[in-house]
Every structure is written in C-alpha cells, then in structure tokens.
Design a protein around this motif. Structure first.
Motif, PDB file in Angstrom:
ATOM      1  N   LEU A  97       0.851  -1.191   0.000  1.00 12.19           N
ATOM      2  CA  LEU A  97       0.000   0.000   0.000  1.00 12.19           C
ATOM      3  C   LEU A  97       0.883   1.236   0.000  1.00 12.19           C
ATOM      4  O   LEU A  97       1.768   1.379   0.845  1.00 12.19           O
ATOM      5  N   VAL A  98       0.623   2.142  -0.958  1.00  5.28           N
ATOM      6  CA  VAL A  98       1.403   3.370  -1.091  1.00  5.28           C
ATOM      7  C   VAL A  98       0.480   4.559  -0.880  1.00  5.28           C
ATOM      8  O   VAL A  98      -0.559   4.674  -1.538  1.00  5.28           O
ATOM      9  N   SER A  99       0.859   5.449   0.029  1.00  7.23           N
ATOM     10  CA  SER A  99       0.145   6.709   0.209  1.00  7.23           C
ATOM     11  C   SER A  99       0.775   7.721  -0.733  1.00  7.23           C
ATOM     12  O   SER A  99       1.941   8.103  -0.556  1.00  7.23           O
ATOM     13  N   GLU A 100       0.021   8.159  -1.745  1.00  9.92           N
ATOM     14  CA  GLU A 100       0.560   9.122  -2.698  1.00  9.92           C
ATOM     15  C   GLU A 100       0.812  10.473  -2.042  1.00  9.92           C
ATOM     16  O   GLU A 100       1.566  11.285  -2.573  1.00  9.92           O
ATOM     17  N   ASP A 101       0.198  10.714  -0.886  1.00  7.99           N
ATOM     18  CA  ASP A 101       0.370  11.968  -0.163  1.00  7.99           C
ATOM     19  C   ASP A 101       1.415  11.859   0.949  1.00  7.99           C
ATOM     20  O   ASP A 101       1.608  12.808   1.716  1.00  7.99           O
ATOM     21  N   GLY A 102       2.067  10.702   1.075  1.00  2.00           N
ATOM     22  CA  GLY A 102       3.118  10.520   2.061  1.00  2.00           C
ATOM     23  C   GLY A 102       2.638  10.488   3.506  1.00  2.00           C
ATOM     24  O   GLY A 102       3.379  10.866   4.408  1.00  2.00           O
ATOM     25  N   LEU A 103       1.401  10.023   3.743  1.00  2.00           N
ATOM     26  CA  LEU A 103       0.898   9.959   5.116  1.00  2.00           C
ATOM     27  C   LEU A 103       1.669   8.959   5.959  1.00  2.00           C
ATOM     28  O   LEU A 103       1.790   9.128   7.175  1.00  2.00           O
ATOM     29  N   PHE A 104       2.167   7.910   5.334  1.00  2.87           N
ATOM     30  CA  PHE A 104       2.921   6.876   6.033  1.00  2.87           C
ATOM     31  C   PHE A 104       3.828   6.189   5.024  1.00  2.87           C
ATOM     32  O   PHE A 104       3.612   6.285   3.818  1.00  2.87           O
ATOM     33  N   PRO A 105       4.881   5.501   5.506  1.00  2.01           N
ATOM     34  CA  PRO A 105       5.746   4.754   4.586  1.00  2.01           C
ATOM     35  C   PRO A 105       4.958   3.625   3.915  1.00  2.01           C
ATOM     36  O   PRO A 105       3.912   3.209   4.412  1.00  2.01           O
ATOM     37  N   ILE A 122      -8.481  17.078   7.552  1.00  2.00           N
ATOM     38  CA  ILE A 122      -9.426  17.172   6.447  1.00  2.00           C
ATOM     39  C   ILE A 122      -8.650  17.238   5.134  1.00  2.00           C
ATOM     40  O   ILE A 122      -7.595  17.867   5.058  1.00  2.00           O
ATOM     41  N   GLY A 123      -9.166  16.564   4.099  1.00  2.00           N
ATOM     42  CA  GLY A 123      -8.520  16.596   2.797  1.00  2.00           C
ATOM     43  C   GLY A 123      -8.920  15.406   1.950  1.00  2.00           C
ATOM     44  O   GLY A 123      -9.729  14.568   2.349  1.00  2.00           O
ATOM     45  N   THR A 124      -8.334  15.340   0.760  1.00  3.34           N
ATOM     46  CA  THR A 124      -8.542  14.225  -0.159  1.00  3.34           C
ATOM     47  C   THR A 124      -7.212  13.498  -0.298  1.00  3.34           C
ATOM     48  O   THR A 124      -6.193  14.128  -0.592  1.00  3.34           O
ATOM     49  N   TYR A 125      -7.237  12.207  -0.089  1.00  2.00           N
ATOM     50  CA  TYR A 125      -6.020  11.404  -0.080  1.00  2.00           C
ATOM     51  C   TYR A 125      -6.149  10.257  -1.066  1.00  2.00           C
ATOM     52  O   TYR A 125      -7.200   9.649  -1.183  1.00  2.00           O
ATOM     53  N   ARG A 126      -5.043   9.977  -1.767  1.00  2.58           N
ATOM     54  CA  ARG A 126      -5.040   8.885  -2.740  1.00  2.58           C
ATOM     55  C   ARG A 126      -4.043   7.824  -2.317  1.00  2.58           C
ATOM     56  O   ARG A 126      -2.955   8.128  -1.836  1.00  2.58           O
ATOM     57  N   PHE A 127      -4.459   6.580  -2.535  1.00  3.46           N
ATOM     58  CA  PHE A 127      -3.626   5.426  -2.210  1.00  3.46           C
ATOM     59  C   PHE A 127      -3.647   4.481  -3.394  1.00  3.46           C
ATOM     60  O   PHE A 127      -4.629   4.427  -4.131  1.00  3.46           O
ATOM     61  N   MET A 128      -2.567   3.736  -3.557  1.00  2.00           N
ATOM     62  CA  MET A 128      -2.507   2.752  -4.633  1.00  2.00           C
ATOM     63  C   MET A 128      -1.701   1.552  -4.170  1.00  2.00           C
ATOM     64  O   MET A 128      -1.005   1.604  -3.163  1.00  2.00           O
ATOM     65  N   VAL A 129      -1.829   0.476  -4.929  1.00  2.00           N
ATOM     66  CA  VAL A 129      -1.012  -0.703  -4.698  1.00  2.00           C
ATOM     67  C   VAL A 129       0.205  -0.589  -5.607  1.00  2.00           C
ATOM     68  O   VAL A 129       0.072  -0.332  -6.805  1.00  2.00           O
ATOM     69  N   LYS A 130       1.382  -0.746  -5.005  1.00  2.00           N
ATOM     70  CA  LYS A 130       2.640  -0.614  -5.755  1.00  2.00           C
ATOM     71  C   LYS A 130       2.658  -1.573  -6.940  1.00  2.00           C
ATOM     72  O   LYS A 130       2.308  -2.754  -6.809  1.00  2.00           O
ATOM     73  N   ASN A 131       3.032  -1.056  -8.091  1.00  2.00           N
ATOM     74  CA  ASN A 131       3.144  -1.797  -9.354  1.00  2.00           C
ATOM     75  C   ASN A 131       1.804  -2.264  -9.929  1.00  2.00           C
ATOM     76  O   ASN A 131       1.785  -3.010 -10.899  1.00  2.00           O
ATOM     77  N   ILE A 132       0.686  -1.852  -9.325  1.00  2.00           N
ATOM     78  CA  ILE A 132      -0.640  -2.161  -9.887  1.00  2.00           C
ATOM     79  C   ILE A 132      -1.453  -0.860  -9.842  1.00  2.00           C
ATOM     80  O   ILE A 132      -2.298  -0.669  -8.966  1.00  2.00           O
ATOM     81  N   PRO A 133      -1.202   0.060 -10.767  1.00  2.00           N
ATOM     82  CA  PRO A 133      -1.828   1.391 -10.691  1.00  2.00           C
ATOM     83  C   PRO A 133      -3.346   1.387 -10.765  1.00  2.00           C
ATOM     84  O   PRO A 133      -3.988   2.309 -10.267  1.00  2.00           O
ATOM     85  N   GLU A 134      -3.949   0.347 -11.359  1.00  2.24           N
ATOM     86  CA  GLU A 134      -5.412   0.311 -11.421  1.00  2.24           C
ATOM     87  C   GLU A 134      -6.038  -0.006 -10.064  1.00  2.24           C
ATOM     88  O   GLU A 134      -7.233   0.166  -9.876  1.00  2.24           O
ATOM     89  N   MET A 135      -5.242  -0.455  -9.108  1.00  2.52           N
ATOM     90  CA  MET A 135      -5.750  -0.705  -7.758  1.00  2.52           C
ATOM     91  C   MET A 135      -5.476   0.540  -6.915  1.00  2.52           C
ATOM     92  O   MET A 135      -4.432   0.656  -6.282  1.00  2.52           O
ATOM     93  N   ASN A 136      -6.426   1.468  -6.966  1.00  4.10           N
ATOM     94  CA  ASN A 136      -6.251   2.713  -6.226  1.00  4.10           C
ATOM     95  C   ASN A 136      -7.522   3.069  -5.481  1.00  4.10           C
ATOM     96  O   ASN A 136      -8.604   2.604  -5.812  1.00  4.10           O
ATOM     97  N   VAL A 137      -7.352   3.900  -4.455  1.00  6.55           N
ATOM     98  CA  VAL A 137      -8.454   4.308  -3.589  1.00  6.55           C
ATOM     99  C   VAL A 137      -8.336   5.798  -3.342  1.00  6.55           C
ATOM    100  O   VAL A 137      -7.232   6.317  -3.116  1.00  6.55           O
ATOM    101  N   THR A 138      -9.478   6.487  -3.351  1.00  8.92           N
ATOM    102  CA  THR A 138      -9.520   7.897  -2.979  1.00  8.92           C
ATOM    103  C   THR A 138     -10.346   8.024  -1.700  1.00  8.92           C
ATOM    104  O   THR A 138     -11.472   7.542  -1.641  1.00  8.92           O
ATOM    105  N   ILE A 139      -9.747   8.662  -0.685  1.00  6.97           N
ATOM    106  CA  ILE A 139     -10.413   8.875   0.592  1.00  6.97           C
ATOM    107  C   ILE A 139     -10.625  10.377   0.760  1.00  6.97           C
ATOM    108  O   ILE A 139      -9.670  11.152   0.661  1.00  6.97           O
ATOM    109  N   ARG A 140     -11.867  10.765   0.979  1.00  5.75           N
ATOM    110  CA  ARG A 140     -12.199  12.176   1.243  1.00  5.75           C
ATOM    111  C   ARG A 140     -12.576  12.326   2.724  1.00  5.75           C
ATOM    112  O   ARG A 140     -13.494  11.662   3.186  1.00  5.75           O
ATOM    113  N   VAL A 141     -11.837  13.173   3.419  1.00  3.62           N
ATOM    114  CA  VAL A 141     -12.068  13.382   4.843  1.00  3.62           C
ATOM    115  C   VAL A 141     -12.723  14.757   5.028  1.00  3.62           C
ATOM    116  O   VAL A 141     -12.169  15.760   4.606  1.00  3.62           O
ATOM    117  N   ASP A 142     -13.913  14.777   5.655  1.00  2.00           N
ATOM    118  CA  ASP A 142     -14.635  16.030   5.899  1.00  2.00           C
ATOM    119  C   ASP A 142     -14.417  16.499   7.311  1.00  2.00           C
ATOM    120  O   ASP A 142     -14.365  15.754   8.234  1.00  2.00           O
TER     121      ASP A 142
END
Length: 142
Positions: A97-105, A122-142
C-alpha cells in the motif's frame, strides 16, 4: 430393515455435508482498533497510541484489496477522526500500500493482516497498490 438402513445412511450423509460446508465458511470478525496508525498487532501485544489522534473516537471503515485488481470501495467519504483498515484478500504474496500523499511509509499488506490508519486532517487522499496502478483508492475526509 433395508429402509431403516437407508435412512441412517441418508442422515449420516447429510450430517457430513453440513459439517463440511460449515467448515469451509470464513468469518470476518470486522474488528478494527481505534486511534491506531500501526498494523493490528498479534493478541497480547501492546498497541502504541498516536499522540496526534483526536480525542473523539470516529467510525471504522474497511477497504479490501482483492485479486484481479478489485478494490472495494474505490472511493470513500469519511469524517475527521475515522479509521480505515486496509485488508488484503490475496492468499499468496503481498500487496504494498502506497500513500501518494506521504501519510505513512509504504505498508506491506499480507493476507488477513490489516493495516489501520486514523485520519485526523481534512482533505482528499489517494492510495494505490505498488506496481498495480489500477488498484487505487480515494479517501475524502470532511
């Protein structure tokens, strides 16, 4: 006598089928620790608390990475202080699991060993699985 014997065999067969079927079912406990930015520890291990965590306990959410590039849910709207647990459904091998926003290693996700993170900003954060770019998640925090 033959009819009685056939009835006993039928009952025995049904009992075996029921036992086999109930042993094959997985149970998802859905337990997610609150206020933790670390992977869920083994039973009896100490859980370090996040010093920056909100004093209010938020809701718990689960994101699952399955085989064949399936992520459920691919987008999630949560509140500040909520916790997300990422679970891997991949029995052989691991996802990273990769945090594109650098929230954690980068975090290695093994089968049935979740990684949890509490969102305190609060913000919008994107995560992906390393080497599988189609496996991604967007988390919106209100």
């Amino acid at each position: 006598m033959v009819i009685l014997m056939k009835g006993k065999i039928l009952i025995l067969l049904l009992t075996l089928v029921f036992l086999f079927a109930s042993g094959c079912a997985e149970k998802d406990t859905g337990l997610v620790p609150n206020n933790s930015n670390t992977p869920v520890p083994e039973t009896g291990a100490a859980v370090p608390q996040d010093e920056n965590a909100s004093s209010e306990a938020g809701e718990d959410h689960i994101v699952r990475f399955e085989n064949y590039g399936v992520v459920t849910p691919p987008e999630l709207n949560i509140s500040r202080g909520d916790t997300i647990s990422w679970w891997s459904g991949k029995r052989q091998g691991d996802y990273v699991l990769v945090s594109e926003d650098g929230l954690f290693p980068d975090e290695k996700l093994s089968y049935r060993v979740p990684f949890t993170y509490t969102f305190n900003e609060i913000g919008t954060y994107r995560f992906m699985v390393k080497n599988i770019p189609e496996m991604n998640v967007t988390i919106r925090v209100d």
